[in-house]
Scaffold this motif. Structure first.
Motif, PDB file in Angstrom:
ATOM      1  N   ASN A 139      63.448  -0.649  27.226  1.00 41.08           N
ATOM      2  CA  ASN A 139      64.318  -1.571  26.473  1.00 41.08           C
ATOM      3  C   ASN A 139      62.812  -1.900  24.686  1.00 41.08           C
ATOM      4  O   ASN A 139      63.077  -0.449  24.359  1.00 41.08           O
ATOM      5  N   LYS A 140      63.153  -2.285  24.345  1.00 39.77           N
ATOM      6  CA  LYS A 140      62.144  -2.427  22.559  1.00 39.77           C
ATOM      7  C   LYS A 140      61.161  -3.618  22.621  1.00 39.77           C
ATOM      8  O   LYS A 140      60.620  -3.459  21.248  1.00 39.77           O
ATOM      9  N   LEU A 141      60.239  -3.457  23.692  1.00 42.26           N
ATOM     10  CA  LEU A 141      59.075  -4.388  23.020  1.00 42.26           C
ATOM     11  C   LEU A 141      57.807  -3.272  22.541  1.00 42.26           C
ATOM     12  O   LEU A 141      57.204  -2.335  22.598  1.00 42.26           O
ATOM     13  N   ARG A 142      57.360  -4.357  22.466  1.00 44.91           N
ATOM     14  CA  ARG A 142      56.052  -3.777  20.760  1.00 44.91           C
ATOM     15  C   ARG A 142      54.834  -4.688  21.873  1.00 44.91           C
ATOM     16  O   ARG A 142      53.678  -3.575  20.954  1.00 44.91           O
ATOM     17  N   SER A 143      55.214  -5.422  22.619  1.00 49.04           N
ATOM     18  CA  SER A 143      53.548  -5.597  22.581  1.00 49.04           C
ATOM     19  C   SER A 143      54.037  -7.160  23.887  1.00 49.04           C
ATOM     20  O   SER A 143      55.596  -6.595  24.310  1.00 49.04           O
ATOM     21  N   LEU A 144      52.923  -7.470  24.568  1.00 49.31           N
ATOM     22  CA  LEU A 144      53.089  -7.770  26.222  1.00 49.31           C
ATOM     23  C   LEU A 144      52.258  -9.222  25.648  1.00 49.31           C
ATOM     24  O   LEU A 144      51.304  -9.792  25.464  1.00 49.31           O
ATOM     25  N   PRO A 145      53.005 -10.091  26.361  1.00 49.62           N
ATOM     26  CA  PRO A 145      52.009 -11.524  26.532  1.00 49.62           C
ATOM     27  C   PRO A 145      51.032 -11.187  27.265  1.00 49.62           C
ATOM     28  O   PRO A 145      51.021 -11.320  28.885  1.00 49.62           O
ATOM     29  N   GLU A 146      49.891 -12.282  27.017  1.00 56.08           N
ATOM     30  CA  GLU A 146      48.686 -12.308  27.706  1.00 56.08           C
ATOM     31  C   GLU A 146      49.094 -12.994  29.218  1.00 56.08           C
ATOM     32  O   GLU A 146      48.284 -12.148  29.896  1.00 56.08           O
ATOM     33  N   GLU A 147      49.903 -13.614  28.878  1.00 59.77           N
ATOM     34  CA  GLU A 147      50.286 -14.269  30.179  1.00 59.77           C
ATOM     35  C   GLU A 147      50.703 -13.207  31.247  1.00 59.77           C
ATOM     36  O   GLU A 147      50.573 -13.768  32.762  1.00 59.77           O
ATOM     37  N   LEU A 148      51.243 -12.534  31.315  1.00 59.73           N
ATOM     38  CA  LEU A 148      51.268 -11.913  32.356  1.00 59.73           C
ATOM     39  C   LEU A 148      50.479 -11.034  33.063  1.00 59.73           C
ATOM     40  O   LEU A 148      50.332 -11.021  33.813  1.00 59.73           O
ATOM     41  N   LEU A 164      55.131   0.250  22.743  1.00 59.67           N
ATOM     42  CA  LEU A 164      54.300  -0.177  22.505  1.00 59.67           C
ATOM     43  C   LEU A 164      53.199   0.828  21.646  1.00 59.67           C
ATOM     44  O   LEU A 164      53.328   2.174  22.867  1.00 59.67           O
ATOM     45  N   SER A 165      52.638   0.428  21.298  1.00 57.28           N
ATOM     46  CA  SER A 165      51.591   1.003  20.931  1.00 57.28           C
ATOM     47  C   SER A 165      50.479   1.027  21.018  1.00 57.28           C
ATOM     48  O   SER A 165      49.449   1.658  20.593  1.00 57.28           O
ATOM     49  N   LEU A 166      49.550  -0.245  21.984  1.00 54.68           N
ATOM     50  CA  LEU A 166      48.919  -1.093  22.651  1.00 54.68           C
ATOM     51  C   LEU A 166      49.047  -1.183  24.027  1.00 54.68           C
ATOM     52  O   LEU A 166      50.252  -2.176  24.500  1.00 54.68           O
ATOM     53  N   LEU A 167      48.105  -1.297  25.038  1.00 55.71           N
ATOM     54  CA  LEU A 167      47.934  -2.784  25.889  1.00 55.71           C
ATOM     55  C   LEU A 167      47.382  -3.643  25.488  1.00 55.71           C
ATOM     56  O   LEU A 167      46.041  -3.334  25.404  1.00 55.71           O
ATOM     57  N   PRO A 168      47.320  -4.353  26.055  1.00 58.17           N
ATOM     58  CA  PRO A 168      46.096  -5.882  26.306  1.00 58.17           C
ATOM     59  C   PRO A 168      44.780  -5.072  27.195  1.00 58.17           C
ATOM     60  O   PRO A 168      45.025  -4.600  28.176  1.00 58.17           O
ATOM     61  N   GLU A 169      43.972  -5.485  26.912  1.00 58.85           N
ATOM     62  CA  GLU A 169      43.028  -5.331  26.943  1.00 58.85           C
ATOM     63  C   GLU A 169      42.909  -5.701  28.657  1.00 58.85           C
ATOM     64  O   GLU A 169      42.058  -5.239  29.402  1.00 58.85           O
ATOM     65  N   GLY A 170      42.782  -7.130  28.537  1.00 57.79           N
ATOM     66  CA  GLY A 170      42.683  -7.329  30.491  1.00 57.79           C
ATOM     67  C   GLY A 170      43.886  -6.904  31.162  1.00 57.79           C
ATOM     68  O   GLY A 170      43.714  -7.515  31.957  1.00 57.79           O
ATOM     69  N   LEU A 171      44.280  -6.225  31.111  1.00 54.52           N
ATOM     70  CA  LEU A 171      45.527  -4.802  31.495  1.00 54.52           C
ATOM     71  C   LEU A 171      44.817  -5.325  33.656  1.00 54.52           C
ATOM     72  O   LEU A 171      45.599  -5.124  34.514  1.00 54.52           O
ATOM     73  N   GLY A 172      43.555  -4.819  33.328  1.00 54.06           N
ATOM     74  CA  GLY A 172      42.451  -4.198  34.770  1.00 54.06           C
ATOM     75  C   GLY A 172      42.754  -5.858  35.300  1.00 54.06           C
ATOM     76  O   GLY A 172      42.251  -5.623  36.801  1.00 54.06           O
ATOM     77  N   GLN A 173      43.143  -6.804  34.547  1.00 53.74           N
ATOM     78  CA  GLN A 173      42.648  -7.782  35.293  1.00 53.74           C
ATOM     79  C   GLN A 173      44.012  -8.187  36.964  1.00 53.74           C
ATOM     80  O   GLN A 173      44.173  -8.796  38.099  1.00 53.74           O
ATOM     81  N   LEU A 174      45.434  -6.938  36.504  1.00 49.74           N
ATOM     82  CA  LEU A 174      46.319  -6.591  37.587  1.00 49.74           C
ATOM     83  C   LEU A 174      45.849  -5.866  38.660  1.00 49.74           C
ATOM     84  O   LEU A 174      45.992  -5.050  38.798  1.00 49.74           O
ATOM     85  N   LEU A 175      45.334  -6.605  39.851  1.00 48.09           N
ATOM     86  CA  LEU A 175      43.848  -5.649  40.839  1.00 48.09           C
ATOM     87  C   LEU A 175      45.397  -5.411  41.779  1.00 48.09           C
ATOM     88  O   LEU A 175      45.126  -4.651  42.621  1.00 48.09           O
ATOM     89  N   THR A 176      46.288  -6.409  41.834  1.00 52.56           N
ATOM     90  CA  THR A 176      46.358  -6.352  43.096  1.00 52.56           C
ATOM     91  C   THR A 176      47.657  -4.540  42.580  1.00 52.56           C
ATOM     92  O   THR A 176      48.503  -3.963  43.271  1.00 52.56           O
ATOM     93  N   LEU A 177      47.789  -4.050  41.345  1.00 51.33           N
ATOM     94  CA  LEU A 177      48.783  -3.668  41.042  1.00 51.33           C
ATOM     95  C   LEU A 177      48.396  -1.968  41.303  1.00 51.33           C
ATOM     96  O   LEU A 177      47.387  -1.114  41.773  1.00 51.33           O
ATOM     97  N   GLU A 178      49.806  -1.718  42.092  1.00 51.27           N
ATOM     98  CA  GLU A 178      49.991  -0.403  42.206  1.00 51.27           C
ATOM     99  C   GLU A 178      51.109   0.761  42.065  1.00 51.27           C
ATOM    100  O   GLU A 178      50.058   1.992  42.300  1.00 51.27           O
ATOM    101  N   GLU A 179      51.614   0.279  41.315  1.00 52.29           N
ATOM    102  CA  GLU A 179      51.938   1.504  40.838  1.00 52.29           C
ATOM    103  C   GLU A 179      52.573   1.172  38.420  1.00 52.29           C
ATOM    104  O   GLU A 179      52.368   0.097  38.910  1.00 52.29           O
TER     105      GLU A 179
END
Length: 557
Positions: A139-148, A164-179
């Protein structure tokens, strides 16, 4: 629950004959009806408009059209038993946005909107508490919503090929992420919170603008696949070597000058480091990669291949194309599992071009043939002459540690010097060559003989049990699997009082002599894969003690 929501929604529309006739919806009613039954709606590749019709988001709320046509509870189309939508596929359309009404589908476990024209995502995605897979790639996403970052069950997040030029600092909150796939974006850094993704199995960072990797990635103890292809990496953090679960590592198209060290990556099976600036293969680094099956180093600046590469006994593919290699170690031909060897584009002096074109097996055969023709290398023992006494010959440590070869042949010696056995120490030996001597005594210090057909570097196959083994009283282990042995002498085996392991799997034994049951010192007797009828497989499955007891019961009295 779905029926209750429909009641709150208030029915949804006048009956036939009242008001203006509505235009047919862009999504066929038959497709919606099927989605209500199955819980899955696939609208991929339908060339839809830039937004989705509202009734798609309200599929589980509005009263379906069939309810207005048939009110009989005996009807085959039981519209009131609809299933909440769990999978929604909107891929390969022209969508420019997703409605906040996505929150009306709280049962969604999978949302696929890849290959659209999305420039942003709705914050309402954070309310899909059951969502496990989200594909917003291409797609053409440039950012991600914090709610994600509030999704508690998200296991797969695919965001490759966006802007995307940067990722949210809080991405580590997705503790169940496998991929997690963020390849083909414009990332210059990775958030430190990645260290919290301890359940991550696959991480794709390829085709970004990363100049370094955070050492905290080593905290991902479950990570099996890491792809850093096509970035600007000059080094790899040494802490990454502690990632004990890592099986596949892709470092192609970076700026590495040396191969990283991986002392703790005992499970690493594939290492891809082509198109870098690597000049030296460190022998010590190779020794740490005992499980490696694929080593890809093409398009580098490697000048020499160390003899120690033969420690990679599980190696199946070795790609050294387009380097600066002028000479190969002939012992490379002894790698037992090697099926593919690429060498084109190197200034090789000792191998003809036509030989390279004949394929891997012919090349390996040639290398093996040159081992004896060329004689020992600079670090091996000098050739034995008629004036050389056996006690003066040096021990070939390299052959023992890397080739698992105990070599003392053509010496015309009456005994094997103790120095040879002392050099073995705890190193495993797969091949013993004491041919062309004048041995008069049993080899008292030889404890294990490994003559398995599948691992023999010269592909020997024994058709008879080597009689010399019966005269080695110190033997504790005899490994003769995968040969063509047709018989054994149980009386002579009984005389080998220290024999604890006898492996005769996959041979041609038509019968097992009952007297073998008297070899009560055997702790491991392996006979599977032979054509004999007795003992039956059920008895073999009970273990060595049961087999020996069975054989003793059949000894004629």
């Amino acid at each position: 629950m779905a029926a209750a929501r429909r009641a709150r929604a208030g029915g949804g529309g006048a009956g036939p004959g009242f008001g203006k006739v509505a235009e047919p919806p862009p999504v066929p009613q038959g497709l919606l009806r099927l989605a209500r039954r199955s819980g899955q709606l696939n609208l991929a590749g339908r060339a839809s408009p830039t937004v989705l019709p509202e009734h798609v988001w309200r599929i589980n709320l509005d009263t379906p059209e069939e309810a207005q046509q048939n009110l009989s509870f005996g009807a085959a189309d039981r519209w009131w038993e609809q299933t909440d939508l769990t999978k929604l596929i909107l891929a390969s359309n022209k969508l420019e946005s997703l409605s906040e009404d996505v929150q009306l589908l709280p049962a969604l476990t999978m949302l696929d909107v890849h290959d659209n024209q999305l420039t942003s995502l709705p914050s309402a995605l954070g309310q899909l508490e059951n969502l496990q897979k989200l594909d917003v790639s291409h797609n053409k996403l440039r950012s991600l919503p914090e709610e994600l970052l509030q999704l508690p069950r998200l296991r797969s997040l695919l965001m490759q090929h966006n802007e995307l030029s940067l990722l949210p600092e809080g991405l580590g909150q997705l503790l169940t992420l496998e991929e997690l796939d963020v390849s083909n974006n414009h990332l210059t850094a990775i958030p430190a919170s990645f260290a919290l993704l301890v359940n991550l199995v696959r991480l794709n960072l390829a085709c970004n603008q990363l100049k370094e990797l955070p050492a905290d990635l080593s905290a991902m103890k479950s990570l099996r696949q890491l792809d850093c292809t096509k970035n600007y990496l000059e080094t790899v953090p040494s802490k990454l070597a502690t990632m004990a679960s890592l099986e596949q590592l892709y470092l192609r198209k970076n700026k590495l000058r040396s191969l990283p060290e991986f002392p703790s990556c005992k499970l690493l099976k594939e290492l891809h480091a082509g198109e870098n600036q690597i000049e030296i293969l460190n022998a010590e680094n190779l020794k740490q990669l005992s499980s490696l099956c694929v080593l890809e180093l093409r398009d580098n600046k490697i000048k020499t291949v160390p003899e120690e590469i033969t420690v990679l006994q599980k190696l199946e593919r070795l790609d050294l194309a387009n380097n600066d290699i002028s000479r190969l170690p002939y012992t490379l031909g002894n790698l037992p599992q090697l099926k593919f060897l690429a060498l084109e584009g190197n200034p090789l002096r000792t191998i003809r071009r036509d030989l390279l074109q004949k394929g891997t097996q012919e090349l390996l055969k040639y290398l093996r043939s040159k081992i004896q023709d060329e004689g020992p290398g600079p670090n091996e023992e000098p050739p034995v002459t008629a004036m050389t006494l056996p006690s003066q010959s040096k021990v070939n440590i390299h052959a023992i540690t890397t080739l698992k070869l105990l070599e003392y042949s053509d010496k015309q010696a009456a005994e094997i010097p103790d120095a040879l056995f002392d050099a073995v120490g705890a190193n495993p030996v797969a091949t013993v060559n004491f041919s062309k001597n004048q041995l008069r005594e049993a080899l008292k210090r030889l404890h294990t003989i490994n003559l398995q057909g599948a691992t023999s570097p010269r592909s020997w196959e024994f058709k008879v049990f080597p009689s010399v083994l019966y005269r080695l009283p110190a033997l504790e282990n005899i490994l003769l699997g995968n040969n063509q042995v047709g018989s054994i002498d149980p009386l002579q085996l009984k005389g080998m009082e220290k024999l604890g392991t006898l492996d005769l799997q996959n041979n041609d034994l038509l019968q097992v002599p009952p007297e073998l049951g008297n070899c009560e010192n055997l702790r491991s007797l392996l006979l599977e894969g032979n054509p004999f009828r007795t003992p039956r497989a059920a008895i073999l499955a009970k273990g060595t003690a049961a087999v020996l007891e069975y054989l003793r019961s059949r000894i004629p009295t």
